[in-house]
Design an enzyme around this catalytic site. Structure first.
Site, short mmCIF file in Angstrom:
data_model
loop_
_atom_site.label_atom_id
_atom_site.label_comp_id
_atom_site.label_asym_id
_atom_site.label_seq_id
_atom_site.Cartn_x
_atom_site.Cartn_y
_atom_site.Cartn_z
CB ILE A 90 -0.96 0.03 1.21
CG1 ILE A 90 -0.20 -0.13 2.53
CG2 ILE A 90 -2.03 -1.03 1.07
CD1 ILE A 90 -1.09 -0.01 3.76
N GLY A 93 8.62 3.94 0.61
CA GLY A 93 9.41 5.13 0.87
C GLY A 93 10.88 4.77 0.97
N GLY A 94 11.66 5.76 1.32
CA GLY A 94 13.11 5.57 1.40
C GLY A 94 13.52 4.55 2.43
CG MET A 95 13.35 5.14 6.35
SD MET A 95 15.10 4.82 6.61
CE MET A 95 15.02 3.68 7.99
N GLY A 96 11.65 1.82 3.27
CA GLY A 96 11.10 0.50 3.02
C GLY A 96 9.70 0.56 2.43
CB VAL A 98 3.75 0.57 4.13
CG1 VAL A 98 2.65 0.30 5.16
CG2 VAL A 98 4.81 1.47 4.73
CG ASP A 208 10.13 11.12 7.40
OD1 ASP A 208 10.31 12.22 6.82
OD2 ASP A 208 9.80 10.08 6.81
#
Length: 820
Positions: A90, A93-96, A98, A208
């Protein structure tokens, strides 16, 4: 992680890329790093930070996003992480990435958001820290924070985090889609900021905060923001070792600098960026101009669109932004942390000040801003106070003004009405310094008669005039007259459905207080209950009145002996007003004072004194040390000292207060007399019995003459005098007084009341002094039963005195038995 050769290659490519025009850099990067996605991602990030430390230009930003997402394969539906099974992706982003997931072990049904942290985002050291952070995040319980349900690291070393699934929209998109006005936008952001403040109190910095990480969803028909994605949130104690994180355009300058010296003020910056965007439609540039100026510089069509999305016109929206939001946003967005708000709590205080129509602290001594916000927070109908001013002048001298002319001068009257209403506030005896009130009452009566006759066609103005008159009559202790005016306002509101909501709520607030002050407790309680329900159903701007009336109702319940319910209501009302109103707001301070009085009387002296110290500090700062409201708080603190049995500490403050009251109001004044009565208690308890006597007697006689022998204040002061009689060796006279008081209290307050319990204890002490041990035992036990009924068995401080009396009774009984 890059090895040594990769770092050398990265450095060389970075220097070569910076020599190229920006438009050619993307092609160069793809040509040179196509075989190494991680190197490509690091190079893009370095170039973006070099271009602008807080913002990525669009091509670079998109390239970073694509490179980061391409480095991880999408998880297939059905993949398990602990008891959770993935359904579909869904977001990313830069961190992974979702995923929407569900509970798959059959324990219960729940849809959740499962965040799979990108493998390169966590090295081995941070894997351990990730586990610690997850435990920390799970401790956070706040309505504005998405709840963390589970977390772990799978066999492949992938870190995952399961959180509450919010079916909502980013805060900026939700506000634009629903065309939410500026005030509602700030209210939503303030609720989110409360969640950030809660996280900071737990030691967690989000780092963030951006529209996509604050989702708005409807809960019971009301919009509620939820903060998500604490995936890069770090324990504050370990933040120095963490990567900068954040999203360009919303992250603070220090997050982009090497060393990453971040703290809670980084979240303050991000909240400032969110406020900026909610206010004027775009996140701030590196050196932002005020939101109102940004709006002014937009093309006419864009200005009109932004204003329409906020339910306003360009001119009105710019004026609203200049009335404090410009200053708040720019202070939060200061590039140097030391120049920002010191904490989210400070930022919240200014947002609440703006919402309550007070000038924010960030605006500094802005004189005209103070005038404008004063008018807004005290808004009456167009010519209400002007009409009363006409009545005042007519009652004192001939005038050339008329109500018709005042109505024709509506725009000017709106500005002057608040000043004239404040002039009328001098009718209150606490401000008028014991002036003769005959003339004041005559002026108010004349104003009332003329208002009904000449303002019948203007029900909103008439309601405001009636309210001003009633407030001042309450101050003059003319309760029946005030109640009549307040009931008239309710009748006007009933005849104008939906038009006079605020005036009716204010009338119910003052009506309940008039009933309370005149000892009509059942009517007071019923009025407050109805007013609270109406305010809760009404517009959001009226909700503070529900909390204010709840605080006042708490005192009604307390006087009636319902200590637990009163304490709970007082605490909830104070907490609610603390979230909605600035620290020096009068309603918030009044609620703090009432809550402190209940705590102190219930034996919780420490919390009561902290609250009263803060009330005194705020009122001294705003009004001065000898203002009536400041003096009242100082007197309450002295009472708390008496209840704590710090009689020597209370005596000098009471002497000083009594001298001030006498100088300001004269000797024959309720404030002076009641303070002297408390001084008598401090003296008696220190053994200065003879010196205390005249103070007790004068206080008792004054209250009986003023309010009647059955009034609450007359009963209290007469009971104090009866206790003094006993201390002076007049046990028989003390017993007679306590018995007479017991009859009055039983009839007016009931047997299960803390005042009745104190009278029973006083009666037991008088009987014991005369050697009637059995009768003393009966009354002391009855006092203990009533105290337990009111306060419960856990409140040892309140039960201490009656248990001391019982101990003396039992000791006397043993002595009598030994003598026989």
């Amino acid at each position: 992680m890059l090895n040594t050769d990769a770092w050398q290659r990265l450095t060389d490519l970075f220097h070569r890329a910076t020599e190229l025009p920006e438009a050619e850099r993307i092609t160069f990067i793809h040509a040179q790093t196509g075989d190494d996605p991680e190197l490509q991602r690091e190079l893009l990030a370095l170039l973006a930070a070099d271009t602008d430390p807080t913002r990525l230009h669009a091509p670079l930003r998109e390239a970073v996003k694509v490179a980061a997402q391409a480095s991880e394969a999408e998880v297939m539906p059905g993949t398990r992480f602990g008891p959770w099974a993935v359904e579909r992706m869904i977001g990313a982003g830069g961190m992974g990435r979702v995923y929407l997931a569900r509970r798959a072990d059959g324990a219960y049904e729940r849809q959740v958001a499962l965040k799979l942290v990108r493998a390169t985002a966590l090295d081995e050291r941070r894997h351990r820290h990730f586990e610690y952070e997850c435990r920390l995040l799970a401790q956070m319980q706040h309505p504005a924070i998405a709840q963390i349900h589970d977390a772990g690291i799978d066999a492949d070393g992938r870190a995952w985090l399961v959180m509450e699934y919010i079916h909502g929209q980013p805060i900026s998109a939700w506000c634009d889609q629903h065309r939410v006005d500026l005030r509602q936008r700030v209210e939503l952001l303030a609720k989110a900021a409360e969640g950030v403040q809660h996280a900071h109190q737990k030691g967690v910095i989000h780092r963030d905060l951006k529209p996509g990480n604050i989702l708005v969803a409807a809960v019971d028909g009301q919009p509620l923001p939820k903060i998500i994605d604490f995936g890069i949130a770090m324990d504050a104690a370990a933040a120095d070792d963490a990567p900068g994180g954040g999203t360009p355009g919303y992250m603070s300058p220090e997050q982009a600098r090497p060393g990453n010296d971040t703290d809670a003020r980084s979240d303050v910056y991000s909240l400032g960026a969110l406020l900026y965007e909610l206010a004027c439609g775009a996140p701030p540039e590196a050196s932002p101009v005020p939101p109102s100026r940004y709006l002014r510089e937009q093309p006419p069509a864009r200005r009109a669109e932004l204003a329409a999305q906020r339910g306003s016109t360009p001119a009105r929206l710019r004026r609203a932004l200049r009335d404090g939001l410009d200053a708040i946003a720019l202070k939060a967005l200061q590039p140097e942390r030391a120049a920002r708000y010191a904490s989210v709590s400070s930022l919240l205080d200014d947002l609440r000040r703006w919402l309550a129509h007070y000038p924010p602290h960030a605006a500094g001594p802005a004189r005209w801003l103070g005038v404008r916000t004063f008018v807004r927070r005290n808004r009456l109908a167009v010519a209400a106070a002007a009409a009363v001013a006409v009545a005042l002048v007519a009652g004192l001298a001939a005038t050339t003004w008329s109500l018709r002319e005042a109505r024709q001068e509506a725009a000017r009257a709106r500005v002057t009405s608040e000043f004239l209403a404040s002039v009328l506030d001098s009718v209150d005896p606490a401000v008028s310094q014991d002036m003769d009130k005959t003339l004041m009452l005559r002026v108010l009566d004349d104003a009332s008669q003329r208002a009904v006759r000449e303002l019948a066609a203007y029900p909103d103005i008439l309601a405001d005039v009636e309210l001003i008159i009633a407030v001042n009559q309450v101050g003059l202790e003319e309760y029946d007259r005030a109640i009549a005016h307040l009931q008239s306002i309710r009748s006007l509101a009933a005849a104008q459905p939906g038009r006079l909501q605020f005036q009716e709520l204010r009338a119910m607030q003052v009506l309940g207080q008039a009933y309370l002050l005149s000892d009509r407790l059942k009517q007071a309680d019923a009025t407050f209950v109805e007013g609270i329900a109406r305010a809760q159903r009404g517009p959001a701007a009226h909700r503070w009145l529900a909390l204010d009336m709840q605080s006042r109702r708490a005192w009604v319940l307390f006087v009636q002996g319902q200590a637990d319910a009163a304490t709970r209501l007082a605490r909830e009302a104070f907490d609610g007003l603390s979230r909605q109103r600035p620290a020096d707001d009068p309603q918030r301070l009044d609620a703090a004072k009432r809550y402190a009085e209940i705590l102190s009387t219930s034996g919780d002296y420490a919390r009561a004194m902290v609250l009263l110290d803060e009330v005194i500090r705020q009122r001294t700062r705003v009004h001065g040390r000898e203002h009536p409201q400041t003096l009242a708080a100082r007197r309450d603190l002295a009472v708390a000292r008496l209840q704590q049995r710090d009689f020597a500490g209370a005596e000098p403050e009471l002497r000083q207060l009594a001298a001030i009251y006498e100088r300001l109001y004269g000797a024959d004044n309720g404030f002076t007399v009641s303070t002297l009565g408390m001084l008598g208690s401090a003296l008696r308890e220190q053994g200065k019995v003879r010196e205390a006597g005249p103070y007790y007697r004068a206080t008792m006689e004054w209250n009986a003459a003023r309010y009647g022998t059955d009034s609450f204040s007359a009963v209290i002061t007469r009971h104090n005098h009866a206790n003094w009689l006993l201390a002076d060796g007049q046990a028989e006279a003390s017993e007679r007084e306590q018995r007479a008081l017991l009859e009055i209290a039983g009839r007016t307050l009931g047997r299960d009341n803390h005042v009745t319990a104190e009278i029973l204890r006083g009666l037991a002490e008088a009987e014991l002094a005369q050697g009637r041990t059995q009768a003393a035992r009966v009354h002391a036990n009855e006092s203990l039963r009533a105290m337990r009924k009111v306060y419960g068995d856990q409140n040892q401080a309140v039960l201490r005195d009656v248990r001391d009396t019982l101990a003396k009774v039992e000791a006397a009984a043993l002595a009598e038995a030994g003598a026989r």
